[in-house]
Motif scaffolding. Sequence first.
Motif, mmCIF file in Angstrom:
data_model
loop_
_atom_site.group_PDB
_atom_site.id
_atom_site.type_symbol
_atom_site.label_atom_id
_atom_site.label_comp_id
_atom_site.label_asym_id
_atom_site.label_seq_id
_atom_site.Cartn_x
_atom_site.Cartn_y
_atom_site.Cartn_z
ATOM 1 N N ASN A 1 0.850 -1.205 -0.097
ATOM 2 C CA ASN A 1 0.098 0.043 -0.108
ATOM 3 C C ASN A 1 0.799 1.195 0.174
ATOM 4 O OD1 ASN A 1 -2.672 -1.200 0.045
ATOM 5 N ND2 ASN A 1 -2.757 -1.125 2.249
ATOM 6 N N LEU A 2 1.924 1.137 0.468
ATOM 7 C CA LEU A 2 3.097 2.178 0.669
ATOM 8 C C LEU A 2 3.890 2.180 -0.680
ATOM 9 C CD1 LEU A 2 3.990 1.822 4.347
ATOM 10 C CD2 LEU A 2 2.604 3.759 3.348
ATOM 11 N N GLY A 3 3.749 1.416 -1.655
ATOM 12 C CA GLY A 3 4.658 1.279 -2.713
ATOM 13 C C GLY A 3 5.751 0.315 -2.462
ATOM 14 N N CYS A 4 5.941 -0.271 -1.454
ATOM 15 C CA CYS A 4 7.064 -1.002 -0.991
ATOM 16 C C CYS A 4 7.067 -2.439 -1.488
ATOM 17 C CB CYS A 4 7.232 -0.981 0.628
ATOM 18 S SG CYS A 4 7.642 0.691 0.994
ATOM 19 N N GLY A 5 7.839 -2.894 -2.526
ATOM 20 C CA GLY A 5 7.791 -4.376 -2.771
ATOM 21 C C GLY A 5 9.207 -4.697 -3.013
ATOM 22 N N LYS A 6 9.352 -5.773 -3.593
ATOM 23 C CA LYS A 6 10.852 -6.507 -3.838
ATOM 24 C C LYS A 6 11.738 -5.683 -4.060
ATOM 25 C CE LYS A 6 9.645 -11.150 -3.119
ATOM 26 N NZ LYS A 6 10.117 -11.957 -1.869
ATOM 27 N N GLU A 7 11.588 -4.731 -5.034
ATOM 28 C CA GLU A 7 12.439 -3.651 -5.372
ATOM 29 C C GLU A 7 13.090 -2.796 -4.134
ATOM 30 O OE1 GLU A 7 8.632 -1.692 -6.200
ATOM 31 O OE2 GLU A 7 9.468 -3.689 -6.388
ATOM 32 N N HIS A 8 12.447 -2.836 -3.295
ATOM 33 C CA HIS A 8 12.832 -2.008 -2.038
ATOM 34 C C HIS A 8 13.315 -2.898 -0.881
ATOM 35 C CE1 HIS A 8 9.541 0.477 -4.008
ATOM 36 N NE2 HIS A 8 10.279 1.250 -3.858
ATOM 37 N N GLY A 9 13.742 -4.109 -1.432
ATOM 38 C CA GLY A 9 14.380 -4.943 -0.331
ATOM 39 C C GLY A 9 13.457 -5.432 0.721
ATOM 40 N N VAL A 10 12.092 -5.729 0.410
ATOM 41 C CA VAL A 10 11.323 -6.079 1.380
ATOM 42 C C VAL A 10 11.315 -7.498 1.473
ATOM 43 C CG1 VAL A 10 8.514 -6.331 1.742
ATOM 44 C CG2 VAL A 10 9.470 -4.268 0.858
ATOM 45 N N TYR A 11 11.527 -7.804 2.955
ATOM 46 C CA TYR A 11 11.230 -9.154 3.560
ATOM 47 C C TYR A 11 10.431 -9.292 4.402
ATOM 48 C CZ TYR A 11 12.468 -13.522 5.756
ATOM 49 O OH TYR A 11 12.493 -14.512 6.164
ATOM 50 N N VAL A 12 9.434 -10.257 4.593
ATOM 51 C CA VAL A 12 8.613 -10.386 5.465
ATOM 52 C C VAL A 12 8.552 -12.086 5.882
ATOM 53 C CG1 VAL A 12 5.742 -10.510 6.182
ATOM 54 C CG2 VAL A 12 7.087 -8.763 4.478
ATOM 55 N N GLY A 13 8.546 -12.202 7.052
ATOM 56 C CA GLY A 13 8.837 -13.859 7.410
ATOM 57 C C GLY A 13 8.556 -13.875 9.125
ATOM 58 N N ASN A 14 7.637 -14.818 9.526
ATOM 59 C CA ASN A 14 7.485 -15.155 11.027
ATOM 60 C C ASN A 14 7.352 -13.734 11.878
ATOM 61 O OD1 ASN A 14 7.792 -17.766 10.832
ATOM 62 N ND2 ASN A 14 10.097 -17.432 10.595
ATOM 63 N N GLY A 15 6.614 -12.749 11.227
ATOM 64 C CA GLY A 15 6.084 -11.699 11.995
ATOM 65 C C GLY A 15 7.192 -10.513 11.814
ATOM 66 N N PHE A 16 8.282 -10.967 11.205
ATOM 67 C CA PHE A 16 9.353 -9.762 11.054
ATOM 68 C C PHE A 16 9.221 -9.333 9.574
ATOM 69 C CE2 PHE A 16 13.427 -8.805 8.919
ATOM 70 C CZ PHE A 16 14.057 -8.037 10.080
ATOM 71 N N TYR A 17 9.531 -7.935 9.568
ATOM 72 C CA TYR A 17 9.329 -7.229 8.105
ATOM 73 C C TYR A 17 10.693 -6.270 8.167
ATOM 74 C CZ TYR A 17 7.943 -3.256 11.143
ATOM 75 O OH TYR A 17 8.072 -2.302 11.984
ATOM 76 N N SER A 18 11.039 -5.936 6.835
ATOM 77 C CA SER A 18 12.006 -5.120 6.766
ATOM 78 C C SER A 18 11.897 -4.483 5.336
ATOM 79 C CB SER A 18 13.510 -5.998 6.728
ATOM 80 O OG SER A 18 13.782 -6.871 5.786
#
Length: 124
Positions: free
Chosen positions: A65-82
């Motif tokens: 929703n904020l425009g953040c995707g894989k190209e922004h190094g997004v990582y989501v797993g086990n409740g952790f996000y970056s």
Amino acid sequence: MTQEGSSVDGPPNYADNHAYRMSADLSPAQQAKGEASAGLIRYELEKARKEGDVSEKRITASLKNLGCGKEHGVYVGNGFYSVHTGDVCVSGHLTEKELTIQVHGAYAEPQPGMGPCVENRGGH
């Protein structure tokens, strides 16, 4: 007792052997940009928490929703996000009970395949 000019950081070469876990220092301007990004991310993720949906799918959608995707190094797993904003990392945990958020620099040697903002759990 230490020799003059040496630092006490544990066993010999401890700092050198753990340098891969170091994140980059942030300038005041980078910190300010990161805090602004963190505010937007906090707002989106807090909505998910209040709705009771803290699934990986929901976290990913909130960041998208904020425009953040894989190209922004997004990582989501086990409740952790970056997210890597280009200047800084915004990372934390989302659970039903709390949302944590931290602004920090990218890691010198991040966890392979998880983007620049995920601390390496291994060694080298």
